[in-house]
Design an enzyme around this catalytic site. Sequence first.
Site, PDB file in Angstrom:
ATOM      1  N   CYS A   1     -62.449 -67.376  23.661  1.00 15.90           N
ATOM      2  CA  CYS A   1     -63.462 -67.095  22.652  1.00 15.90           C
ATOM      3  C   CYS A   1     -64.726 -67.803  23.134  1.00 15.90           C
ATOM      4  O   CYS A   1     -64.752 -69.034  23.226  1.00 15.90           O
ATOM      5  CB  CYS A   1     -63.017 -67.655  21.296  1.00 15.90           C
TER       6      CYS A   1
ATOM      7  N   CYS B   1     -70.164 -87.393  17.702  1.00 12.28           N
ATOM      8  CA  CYS B   1     -69.975 -86.858  19.050  1.00 12.28           C
ATOM      9  C   CYS B   1     -70.978 -87.475  20.034  1.00 12.28           C
ATOM     10  O   CYS B   1     -72.158 -87.606  19.722  1.00 12.28           O
ATOM     11  CB  CYS B   1     -70.127 -85.337  19.020  1.00 12.28           C
TER      12      CYS B   1
ATOM     13  N   CYS C   1     -56.627 -71.013  16.699  1.00 11.54           N
ATOM     14  CA  CYS C   1     -57.710 -71.201  17.661  1.00 11.54           C
ATOM     15  C   CYS C   1     -58.176 -72.650  17.566  1.00 11.54           C
ATOM     16  O   CYS C   1     -58.144 -73.237  16.490  1.00 11.54           O
ATOM     17  CB  CYS C   1     -58.870 -70.258  17.325  1.00 11.54           C
TER      18      CYS C   1
ATOM     19  N   CYS D   1     -59.136 -71.509  12.761  1.00 12.30           N
ATOM     20  CA  CYS D   1     -59.807 -72.176  13.877  1.00 12.30           C
ATOM     21  C   CYS D   1     -60.053 -73.641  13.537  1.00 12.30           C
ATOM     22  O   CYS D   1     -60.613 -73.945  12.482  1.00 12.30           O
ATOM     23  CB  CYS D   1     -61.155 -71.530  14.148  1.00 12.30           C
TER      24      CYS D   1
ATOM     25  N   CYS E   1     -76.221 -82.057  22.305  1.00 10.16           N
ATOM     26  CA  CYS E   1     -76.540 -80.657  21.978  1.00 10.16           C
ATOM     27  C   CYS E   1     -77.613 -80.631  20.885  1.00 10.16           C
ATOM     28  O   CYS E   1     -77.373 -81.111  19.760  1.00 10.16           O
ATOM     29  CB  CYS E   1     -75.285 -79.928  21.516  1.00 10.16           C
TER      30      CYS E   1
ATOM     31  N   CYS F   1     -76.946 -79.536  17.204  1.00  6.71           N
ATOM     32  CA  CYS F   1     -75.706 -79.913  16.517  1.00  6.71           C
ATOM     33  C   CYS F   1     -75.818 -81.084  15.555  1.00  6.71           C
ATOM     34  O   CYS F   1     -76.196 -82.198  15.942  1.00  6.71           O
ATOM     35  CB  CYS F   1     -74.619 -80.208  17.540  1.00  6.71           C
TER      36      CYS F   1
ATOM     37  N   ARG G   1     -67.973 -61.637  16.878  1.00  3.38           N
ATOM     38  CA  ARG G   1     -67.951 -62.371  15.612  1.00  3.38           C
ATOM     39  C   ARG G   1     -69.361 -62.688  15.120  1.00  3.38           C
ATOM     40  O   ARG G   1     -70.141 -63.330  15.833  1.00  3.38           O
ATOM     41  CB  ARG G   1     -67.170 -63.679  15.813  1.00  3.38           C
TER      42      ARG G   1
HETATM   43  N1  SAM Z   1     -67.432 -80.065  20.471  1.00  4.27           N
HETATM   44  C1  SAM Z   1     -66.920 -78.824  20.892  1.00  4.27           C
HETATM   45  C2  SAM Z   1     -67.876 -78.038  21.745  1.00  4.27           C
HETATM   46  O1  SAM Z   1     -69.066 -78.288  21.725  1.00  4.27           O
HETATM   47  O2  SAM Z   1     -67.399 -77.143  22.442  1.00  4.27           O
HETATM   48  C3  SAM Z   1     -66.466 -77.953  19.742  1.00  4.27           C
HETATM   49  C4  SAM Z   1     -67.245 -77.921  18.437  1.00  4.27           C
HETATM   50  S1  SAM Z   1     -68.915 -77.295  18.530  1.00  4.27           S
HETATM   51  C5  SAM Z   1     -69.556 -77.734  16.953  1.00  4.27           C
HETATM   52  C6  SAM Z   1     -68.675 -75.534  18.505  1.00  4.27           C
HETATM   53  C7  SAM Z   1     -69.880 -74.649  18.572  1.00  4.27           C
HETATM   54  O3  SAM Z   1     -70.558 -74.628  17.332  1.00  4.27           O
HETATM   55  C8  SAM Z   1     -70.967 -74.989  19.546  1.00  4.27           C
HETATM   56  O4  SAM Z   1     -70.675 -74.598  20.859  1.00  4.27           O
HETATM   57  C9  SAM Z   1     -72.145 -74.197  19.003  1.00  4.27           C
HETATM   58  O5  SAM Z   1     -72.187 -72.926  19.617  1.00  4.27           O
HETATM   59  C10 SAM Z   1     -71.820 -74.064  17.516  1.00  4.27           C
HETATM   60  N2  SAM Z   1     -72.812 -74.765  16.703  1.00  4.27           N
HETATM   61  C11 SAM Z   1     -72.906 -76.099  16.510  1.00  4.27           C
HETATM   62  N3  SAM Z   1     -73.947 -76.409  15.718  1.00  4.27           N
HETATM   63  C12 SAM Z   1     -74.547 -75.239  15.395  1.00  4.27           C
HETATM   64  C13 SAM Z   1     -75.696 -74.897  14.620  1.00  4.27           C
HETATM   65  N4  SAM Z   1     -76.436 -75.831  14.031  1.00  4.27           N
HETATM   66  N5  SAM Z   1     -76.007 -73.604  14.497  1.00  4.27           N
HETATM   67  C14 SAM Z   1     -75.259 -72.651  15.095  1.00  4.27           C
HETATM   68  N6  SAM Z   1     -74.181 -72.912  15.851  1.00  4.27           N
HETATM   69  C15 SAM Z   1     -73.828 -74.193  16.008  1.00  4.27           C
HETATM   70 FE1  SF4 Z   2     -70.498 -82.466  20.237  1.00  6.62          FE
HETATM   71 FE2  SF4 Z   2     -71.736 -80.785  18.631  1.00  6.62          FE
HETATM   72 FE3  SF4 Z   2     -72.158 -80.661  21.239  1.00  6.62          FE
HETATM   73 FE4  SF4 Z   2     -69.735 -79.921  20.248  1.00  6.62          FE
HETATM   74  S1  SF4 Z   2     -71.692 -78.922  19.877  1.00  6.62           S
HETATM   75  S2  SF4 Z   2     -70.150 -81.217  22.052  1.00  6.62           S
HETATM   76  S3  SF4 Z   2     -69.620 -81.365  18.515  1.00  6.62           S
HETATM   77  S4  SF4 Z   2     -72.714 -82.382  19.887  1.00  6.62           S
END
Ligand code: SAM
Ligand code: SF4
Length: 324
Positions: free
Chosen positions: A193, A57, A133, A101, A61, A64, A265
């Site tokens: 959500c 990606c 979802c 989902c 974030c 992530c 959730r």
């Molecule tokens: N890329 C899209 C986005 O960011 O909206 C969808 C997938 S993203 C992985 C979905 C959510 O997973 C993120 O908004 C975050 O809240 C959660 N998430 C990702 N990594 C995480 C982590 N290490 N611990 C807890 N929640 C996490």
């Molecule tokens: Fe990309 Fe992870 Fe951020 Fe979703 S949460 S936009 S997968 S870096």
Amino acid sequence: MAQDVILRHDWTQAEVLALHDLPLLDLVYRAQSVHRAAFGDNAVQLCSLLSIKTGGCPEDCAYCPQAARYQTGVKAERLMATEEVLGEAQKARAAGATRFCMGAAWREVKDGPQFDSVLEMVRGVRAMGMEACCTLGMLSETQAARLKEAGLTAYNHNLDTSPEFYGEIITTRVYNDRIQTLSNVRAAGISVCSGGIIGMGERVADRVAMLRTLANQPEHPESVPINCLVRVEGTPLATQKPTESIDMVRMIATARLLMPRSMVRLSAGRMQMNREAQLLCMMAGANSIFFGDKLLTTDNPQYAEDMALLEQAGVRKLEPRLGQ
Ligand code: SAM
Ligand code: SF4
Ligand code: DTB
């Protein structure tokens, strides 16, 4: 029987903070009372999560494992084939899931063959009688309408934290981009959500501001995932100190009080919680969990353990709420 509850959209920071900081047992008692009034019982929805497009990606974030810029050991993969996804959906349904989902490590949805495949996946999941979802990143109004047309039940798009703390966690987009996508989803008639993560170094004021922002949307999100940071090596947040389970309980209870009719959730972070802490979260109003051995890329409790916990506690599993 469910009773009337008051839905408010004008919460002040001070009001929400006062609830969040109540003595724990008072807070849980109040949340459970509101929960009973809104839902009638303590049934829990079982949701299944699948990463249909993993890693690579472009976003930054800080939490992530799927961000391309961090060395986390997550390999970038292509979008899964529709048949493979539907095979997993079938398994999830057989295991008792009522909502399936699908998550993609995209910054935003792009029109084209990949989005067309996702629409096919949504149609397939709905045809199995489950709620569908997706969480695919940012979305335009037209794309939301196409997902709605394919039968999508809900779209996940988390605010993650407060508007003030957001810039410390993500710099490749702004808070308002998130709010805009939520509004596009809402305009298309898809359930929203949206929730967030704790344990990223934010202050209590940030946690409270996030819940307040969610509750003060024109409509409450139908579903509010509360995640505890999964600390993944290679991400900038890997060395954060662990979050106390009690902090999750406070977040869940406060979310329940602010958004009485929403599904709250208990999402990421259950691996770090014992059974008692998870049950306390349910007592505080959590009525949905992700089950299955994996979340998107990180571990989740074993299926058998989860079933044993629900069985032992006598927690009923919720039926699908189709047609929403
Ligand atoms: N890329 C899209 C986005 O960011 O909206 C969808 C997938 S993203 C992985 C979905 C959510 O997973 C993120 O908004 C975050 O809240 C959660 N998430 C990702 N990594 C995480 C982590 N290490 N611990 C807890 N929640 C996490
Ligand atoms: Fe990309 Fe992870 Fe951020 Fe979703 S949460 S936009 S997968 S870096
Ligand atoms: C949400 O709020 N939590 C889920 C779901 N929505 C998509 C994702 C949690 C991801 C945890 C880290 C991982 O497994 O990669």
